[in-house]
Design an enzyme around this catalytic site. Sequence first.
Site, PDB file in Angstrom:
ATOM      1  N   ASP A  41       0.767  -1.241  -0.240  1.00 48.45           N
ATOM      2  CA  ASP A  41      -0.031  -0.038  -0.213  1.00 48.45           C
ATOM      3  C   ASP A  41       0.726   1.349   0.208  1.00 48.45           C
ATOM      4  OD1 ASP A  41      -2.542   1.330   0.110  1.00 48.45           O
ATOM      5  OD2 ASP A  41      -2.424   1.547   2.258  1.00 48.45           O
ATOM      6  N   ARG A  45       0.280   7.391  -2.912  1.00 47.79           N
ATOM      7  CA  ARG A  45       0.703   8.773  -1.875  1.00 47.79           C
ATOM      8  C   ARG A  45       2.050   8.959  -2.015  1.00 47.79           C
ATOM      9  NH1 ARG A  45      -1.501   5.879   3.385  1.00 47.79           N
ATOM     10  NH2 ARG A  45      -1.793   4.353   1.926  1.00 47.79           N
ATOM     11  N   SER A  86      -7.078  -6.000  -5.918  1.00 49.42           N
ATOM     12  CA  SER A  86      -8.222  -6.209  -5.221  1.00 49.42           C
ATOM     13  C   SER A  86      -9.272  -6.393  -5.979  1.00 49.42           C
ATOM     14  CB  SER A  86      -8.320  -5.809  -3.905  1.00 49.42           C
ATOM     15  OG  SER A  86      -8.758  -4.518  -3.987  1.00 49.42           O
ATOM     16  N   GLU A  88     -11.725  -5.030  -5.012  1.00 51.19           N
ATOM     17  CA  GLU A  88     -12.316  -3.501  -4.786  1.00 51.19           C
ATOM     18  C   GLU A  88     -11.631  -2.456  -5.680  1.00 51.19           C
ATOM     19  OE1 GLU A  88     -11.764  -5.580  -2.265  1.00 51.19           O
ATOM     20  OE2 GLU A  88     -13.930  -6.402  -2.205  1.00 51.19           O
ATOM     21  N   ASN A  89     -10.548  -2.833  -6.174  1.00 51.47           N
ATOM     22  CA  ASN A  89      -9.701  -1.892  -7.206  1.00 51.47           C
ATOM     23  C   ASN A  89     -10.243  -1.616  -8.522  1.00 51.47           C
ATOM     24  OD1 ASN A  89      -6.349  -2.936  -5.777  1.00 51.47           O
ATOM     25  ND2 ASN A  89      -7.666  -1.369  -5.030  1.00 51.47           N
ATOM     26  N   ARG A  92     -11.282   2.173  -9.143  1.00 53.39           N
ATOM     27  CA  ARG A  92     -10.461   3.248  -9.406  1.00 53.39           C
ATOM     28  C   ARG A  92     -10.835   3.550 -10.802  1.00 53.39           C
ATOM     29  NH1 ARG A  92      -4.627   1.624  -6.596  1.00 53.39           N
ATOM     30  NH2 ARG A  92      -5.450   1.196  -4.573  1.00 53.39           N
TER      31      ARG A  92
END
Length: 262
Positions: A41, A45, A86, A88-89, A92
Amino acid sequence: MTFDHVDYRSLDVPAAPFSQPDRIPDFPKNKVPRHVGVIMDGNGRWAKKRGLVRTDGHQAAEPVVFDIIAGAIEAGVRYLSLYTFSTENWKRTPSEVRFLMGFSRDIIHRRVSQMNAWGVRVRWSGRRPRLWKSVINELEDAMEQTKNNKVIDVVFCINYGGRAEIADAASEIAKEIASGKIKGTRVTEKMIAEHLYNPDIPDCDLVIRTSGEQRTSNFLPWEAAYSELDFVPELFPDCGRDVLWRAIDDYVHRDRRFGGAK
């Protein structure tokens, strides 16, 4: 035990395993985690802090992935699961999803010879639906090329979700009960474990998450039920084998009782 940080991001190919034997920690072999999971992760950032686009962070992560694989080999880890993309990605942006799909495919294609030389057996954990066929093809080719390697199994968790894995296992059990392959109506933990994506891989002993976030984000909820958790502050592109070794050093000093008592 302290570990000097080495910046491997400038290297196209990180230092091969066992290339710096004087740096390899002397962990007690009977206490090294057999299976380590890494939630990689902080790429976005990392890029934002440098005024770059998110995809630059993903690119900076590539040599780190392979440095961690090298460090895992040196430490004596037998299974390494990497949370790559994932379920869930898919939320994006379409442009980032396209980049991640293509980048994942290209990394596997470019690095399979290197992994083969290191004795890595490539594995995959995840769902087929929605995953690009070209990514599946590269994964299957890499798995075939490396199927006889025994140094370390590296599991790329691509289009993976822990709840999806358990749901898929339950679905397969239901089908087998309906067809008469499985008798009885009692579903056991052993039965579910046997229907996971890679049932031959042992439960996860240690989960490391980079970037300082303190959650597991649907990563190996069944396999990591008794994992030790280590949330490290470094963003993933700033990591390397030194961060892995630090987490393992902490792990070997923990008291693992699995619900029992001394």
